[in-house]
Write a protein that holds these residues in place. Structure first.
Motif, PDB file in Angstrom:
ATOM      1  N   SER A   1      45.149  30.498-106.298  1.00  0.00           N
ATOM      2  CA  SER A   1      45.611  30.921-107.615  1.00  0.00           C
ATOM      3  C   SER A   1      46.759  31.897-107.466  1.00  0.00           C
ATOM      4  CB  SER A   1      44.453  31.553-108.410  1.00  0.00           C
ATOM      5  OG  SER A   1      44.003  32.725-107.763  1.00  0.00           O
ATOM      6  N   PRO A   2      47.667  31.929-108.446  1.00  0.00           N
ATOM      7  CA  PRO A   2      47.726  30.998-109.574  1.00  0.00           C
ATOM      8  C   PRO A   2      48.306  29.659-109.149  1.00  0.00           C
ATOM      9  CG  PRO A   2      49.590  32.495-109.652  1.00  0.00           C
ATOM     10  CD  PRO A   2      48.764  32.924-108.474  1.00  0.00           C
ATOM     11  N   LYS A   3      48.217  28.674-110.008  1.00  0.00           N
ATOM     12  CA  LYS A   3      48.780  27.368-109.698  1.00  0.00           C
ATOM     13  C   LYS A   3      50.303  27.403-109.843  1.00  0.00           C
ATOM     14  CE  LYS A   3      48.008  22.490-110.603  1.00  0.00           C
ATOM     15  NZ  LYS A   3      47.232  21.481-111.352  1.00  0.00           N
ATOM     16  N   TYR A   4      50.764  28.109-110.853  1.00  0.00           N
ATOM     17  CA  TYR A   4      52.197  28.282-111.079  1.00  0.00           C
ATOM     18  C   TYR A   4      52.487  29.771-111.244  1.00  0.00           C
ATOM     19  CZ  TYR A   4      52.067  23.313-112.192  1.00  0.00           C
ATOM     20  OH  TYR A   4      51.879  21.958-112.134  1.00  0.00           O
ATOM     21  N   LEU A   5      53.608  30.204-110.684  1.00  0.00           N
ATOM     22  CA  LEU A   5      53.966  31.611-110.759  1.00  0.00           C
ATOM     23  C   LEU A   5      55.476  31.737-110.834  1.00  0.00           C
ATOM     24  CD1 LEU A   5      52.900  34.540-110.609  1.00  0.00           C
ATOM     25  CD2 LEU A   5      53.104  34.381-108.128  1.00  0.00           C
ATOM     26  N   PHE A   6      55.920  32.590-111.758  1.00  0.00           N
ATOM     27  CA  PHE A   6      57.333  32.856-111.890  1.00  0.00           C
ATOM     28  C   PHE A   6      57.570  34.320-111.537  1.00  0.00           C
ATOM     29  CE2 PHE A   6      58.511  28.888-113.789  1.00  0.00           C
ATOM     30  CZ  PHE A   6      57.326  28.440-114.355  1.00  0.00           C
ATOM     31  N   ARG A   7      58.627  34.551-110.827  1.00  0.00           N
ATOM     32  CA  ARG A   7      58.898  35.909-110.359  1.00  0.00           C
ATOM     33  C   ARG A   7      60.372  36.216-110.515  1.00  0.00           C
ATOM     34  NH1 ARG A   7      59.143  37.389-103.968  1.00  0.00           N
ATOM     35  NH2 ARG A   7      61.397  37.452-104.284  1.00  0.00           N
ATOM     36  N   LYS A   8      60.638  37.461-110.833  1.00  0.00           N
ATOM     37  CA  LYS A   8      62.018  37.902-110.883  1.00  0.00           C
ATOM     38  C   LYS A   8      62.445  38.318-109.484  1.00  0.00           C
ATOM     39  CE  LYS A   8      61.953  39.584-115.646  1.00  0.00           C
ATOM     40  NZ  LYS A   8      62.127  40.769-116.520  1.00  0.00           N
ATOM     41  N   GLU A   9      63.703  38.219-109.230  1.00  0.00           N
ATOM     42  CA  GLU A   9      64.214  38.652-107.925  1.00  0.00           C
ATOM     43  C   GLU A   9      63.888  40.122-107.711  1.00  0.00           C
ATOM     44  OE1 GLU A   9      68.122  35.771-107.426  1.00  0.00           O
ATOM     45  OE2 GLU A   9      68.213  37.866-106.821  1.00  0.00           O
ATOM     46  N   GLY A  10      63.492  40.457-106.477  1.00  0.00           N
ATOM     47  CA  GLY A  10      63.177  41.845-106.151  1.00  0.00           C
ATOM     48  C   GLY A  10      61.725  42.210-106.327  1.00  0.00           C
ATOM     49  N   GLN A  11      60.924  41.295-106.873  1.00  0.00           N
ATOM     50  CA  GLN A  11      59.499  41.565-107.072  1.00  0.00           C
ATOM     51  C   GLN A  11      58.672  40.986-105.938  1.00  0.00           C
ATOM     52  OE1 GLN A  11      58.608  39.809-110.877  1.00  0.00           O
ATOM     53  NE2 GLN A  11      58.813  41.769-111.950  1.00  0.00           N
ATOM     54  N   ASN A  12      57.609  41.708-105.590  1.00  0.00           N
ATOM     55  CA  ASN A  12      56.625  41.154-104.681  1.00  0.00           C
ATOM     56  C   ASN A  12      55.580  40.395-105.501  1.00  0.00           C
ATOM     57  OD1 ASN A  12      57.955  42.599-102.743  1.00  0.00           O
ATOM     58  ND2 ASN A  12      56.275  44.000-102.292  1.00  0.00           N
ATOM     59  N   VAL A  13      55.064  39.318-104.939  1.00  0.00           N
ATOM     60  CA  VAL A  13      53.965  38.606-105.587  1.00  0.00           C
ATOM     61  C   VAL A  13      52.909  38.274-104.541  1.00  0.00           C
ATOM     62  CG1 VAL A  13      55.307  37.606-107.448  1.00  0.00           C
ATOM     63  CG2 VAL A  13      55.102  36.382-105.294  1.00  0.00           C
ATOM     64  N   THR A  14      51.661  38.224-104.985  1.00  0.00           N
ATOM     65  CA  THR A  14      50.566  37.892-104.074  1.00  0.00           C
ATOM     66  C   THR A  14      49.881  36.624-104.537  1.00  0.00           C
ATOM     67  OG1 THR A  14      50.204  40.192-103.459  1.00  0.00           O
ATOM     68  CG2 THR A  14      48.381  38.661-103.093  1.00  0.00           C
ATOM     69  N   LEU A  15      49.734  35.692-103.614  1.00  0.00           N
ATOM     70  CA  LEU A  15      49.043  34.429-103.859  1.00  0.00           C
ATOM     71  C   LEU A  15      47.647  34.532-103.274  1.00  0.00           C
ATOM     72  CD1 LEU A  15      51.917  31.968-102.867  1.00  0.00           C
ATOM     73  CD2 LEU A  15      51.487  33.073-105.067  1.00  0.00           C
ATOM     74  N   SER A  16      46.675  34.105-104.060  1.00  0.00           N
ATOM     75  CA  SER A  16      45.284  34.218-103.642  1.00  0.00           C
ATOM     76  C   SER A  16      44.810  32.930-102.988  1.00  0.00           C
ATOM     77  CB  SER A  16      44.412  34.524-104.861  1.00  0.00           C
ATOM     78  OG  SER A  16      43.046  34.415-104.553  1.00  0.00           O
ATOM     79  N   CYS A  17      43.959  33.064-101.981  1.00  0.00           N
ATOM     80  CA  CYS A  17      43.336  31.921-101.329  1.00  0.00           C
ATOM     81  C   CYS A  17      41.910  32.295-100.949  1.00  0.00           C
ATOM     82  CB  CYS A  17      44.114  31.497-100.096  1.00  0.00           C
ATOM     83  SG  CYS A  17      43.361  30.110 -99.227  1.00  0.00           S
ATOM     84  N   GLU A  18      40.936  31.552-101.487  1.00  0.00           N
ATOM     85  CA  GLU A  18      39.526  31.808-101.220  1.00  0.00           C
ATOM     86  C   GLU A  18      38.867  30.512-100.768  1.00  0.00           C
ATOM     87  OE1 GLU A  18      37.823  34.824-101.875  1.00  0.00           O
ATOM     88  OE2 GLU A  18      39.676  35.815-102.441  1.00  0.00           O
ATOM     89  N   GLN A  19      38.026  30.604 -99.717  1.00  0.00           N
ATOM     90  CA  GLN A  19      37.312  29.415 -99.251  1.00  0.00           C
ATOM     91  C   GLN A  19      35.825  29.706 -99.116  1.00  0.00           C
ATOM     92  OE1 GLN A  19      36.001  28.876 -95.824  1.00  0.00           O
ATOM     93  NE2 GLN A  19      36.974  30.542 -94.668  1.00  0.00           N
ATOM     94  N   ASN A  20      35.023  28.685 -99.413  1.00  0.00           N
ATOM     95  CA  ASN A  20      33.568  28.823 -99.249  1.00  0.00           C
ATOM     96  C   ASN A  20      33.037  27.780 -98.271  1.00  0.00           C
ATOM     97  OD1 ASN A  20      33.745  26.511-100.745  1.00  0.00           O
ATOM     98  ND2 ASN A  20      32.626  27.294-102.527  1.00  0.00           N
ATOM     99  N   LEU A  21      33.890  27.408 -97.322  1.00  0.00           N
ATOM    100  CA  LEU A  21      33.527  26.410 -96.320  1.00  0.00           C
ATOM    101  C   LEU A  21      32.984  27.043 -95.049  1.00  0.00           C
ATOM    102  CD1 LEU A  21      36.731  24.242 -96.817  1.00  0.00           C
ATOM    103  CD2 LEU A  21      34.415  23.659 -97.568  1.00  0.00           C
ATOM    104  N   ASN A  22      32.958  28.364 -95.011  1.00  0.00           N
ATOM    105  CA  ASN A  22      32.518  29.099 -93.832  1.00  0.00           C
ATOM    106  C   ASN A  22      33.392  28.813 -92.604  1.00  0.00           C
ATOM    107  OD1 ASN A  22      30.787  31.067 -92.728  1.00  0.00           O
ATOM    108  ND2 ASN A  22      29.517  29.507 -91.755  1.00  0.00           N
ATOM    109  N   HIS A  23      34.664  28.516 -92.853  1.00  0.00           N
ATOM    110  CA  HIS A  23      35.593  28.272 -91.756  1.00  0.00           C
ATOM    111  C   HIS A  23      36.122  29.596 -91.213  1.00  0.00           C
ATOM    112  CE1 HIS A  23      36.686  23.938 -93.171  1.00  0.00           C
ATOM    113  NE2 HIS A  23      35.548  23.988 -92.520  1.00  0.00           N
ATOM    114  N   ASP A  24      36.295  29.652 -89.910  1.00  0.00           N
ATOM    115  CA  ASP A  24      36.843  30.869 -89.310  1.00  0.00           C
ATOM    116  C   ASP A  24      38.355  30.973 -89.502  1.00  0.00           C
ATOM    117  OD1 ASP A  24      34.472  30.557 -86.663  1.00  0.00           O
ATOM    118  OD2 ASP A  24      34.494  32.068 -88.238  1.00  0.00           O
ATOM    119  N   ALA A  25      39.052  29.861 -89.338  1.00  0.00           N
ATOM    120  CA  ALA A  25      40.512  29.887 -89.349  1.00  0.00           C
ATOM    121  C   ALA A  25      41.065  29.612 -90.742  1.00  0.00           C
ATOM    122  CB  ALA A  25      41.062  28.843 -88.375  1.00  0.00           C
TER     123      ALA A  25
END
Lengths: 111, 112
Positions: A7-31
């Motif tokens: 998340s998010p699926k779509y994100l718009f950002r202005k130049e000069g801004q930092n943005v953070t993309l989220s990634c969550e897994q429930n597969l119990n994978h290490d990598a």
């Protein structure tokens, strides 16, 4: 349902801004992995992590940062230092055999 | 560093024709994986090959791993419109970290 949520699926950002993309897994994978895909292009590796509190730079890490404080989570920050951040970002997790399961992706557009 | 190239970059075929994509790595691979990405979607795992010279089949798809474990191919017999997408090969590096490098991909268009 086991899987990876980005998340998010779509994100718009202005130049000069930092943005953070989220990634969550429930597969119990290490990598976990972050790839960048540009239109008509392949997947280029940004960062990857084999275990909690450890991560490695991929082929195009400049302008990006990550953290791996929990096994389930691997957020990616696109900083203002990234010169051309508009792209499709894919997060994946991997089993011991390196087989990757991907999330649905986050499409970032810089205005 | 490790580089993985695929040819061709694009392929247009008439429905019913065969299709082949080739994958070449600059380094020896412990295994190779193939993924399919439908238009607008994300890559989905198809298969993994581990042994030198290994051949695996999934219905109309045939996957082959080279004897030197540096190349691979995917062959689709009698393409269908459902085969449309981009096919990627991928391989882990031989180091301690599980870095997985993807090939450049082959985009397949099937003309009905």
């Amino acid at each position: 349902d086991g899987g990876i949520t980005q998340s998010p699926k779509y994100l718009f950002r202005k130049e000069g801004q930092n943005v953070t993309l989220s990634c969550e897994q429930n597969l119990n994978h290490d990598a976990m992995y972050w790839y960048r895909q540009d239109p008509g292009q392949g997947l280029r590796l940004i960062y990857y992590s084999q275990i909690v509190n450890d991560f490695q730079k991929g082929d195009i890490a400049e302008g990006y940062s990550v953290s791996r404080e929990k096994k389930e989570s691997f957020p990616l920050t696109v900083t203002s230092a990234q010169k051309n951040p508009t792209a499709f970002y894919l997060c994946a997790s991997g089993s011991g055999a390196n087989v990757l399961t991907f999330g649905a992706g986050s499409r970032l557009t810089v205005l | 560093g490790q580089q993985v190239m695929q040819i061709p970059q694009y392929q247009h075929v008439q429905e019913g024709e065969d299709f082949t994509t080739y994958c070449n790595s600059s380094t020896t691979l412990s295994n190779i994986q193939w993924y399919k990405q439908r238009p607008g979607g994300h890559p989905v795992f198809l298969i993994q090959l581990v042994k030198s010279g290994e051949v695996k089949k999934q219905k109309r798809l045939t996957f082959q791993f080279g004897e030197a474990k540096k190349n691979s191919s995917l062959h689709i017999t009698a393409t269908q419109t459902t085969d449309v997408g981009t096919y990627f090969c991928a391989g882990p590096n031989s180091g301690g970290y599980q870095k997985v490098t993807f090939g450049t991909g082959t985009k397949l268009q099937v003309i009905p």
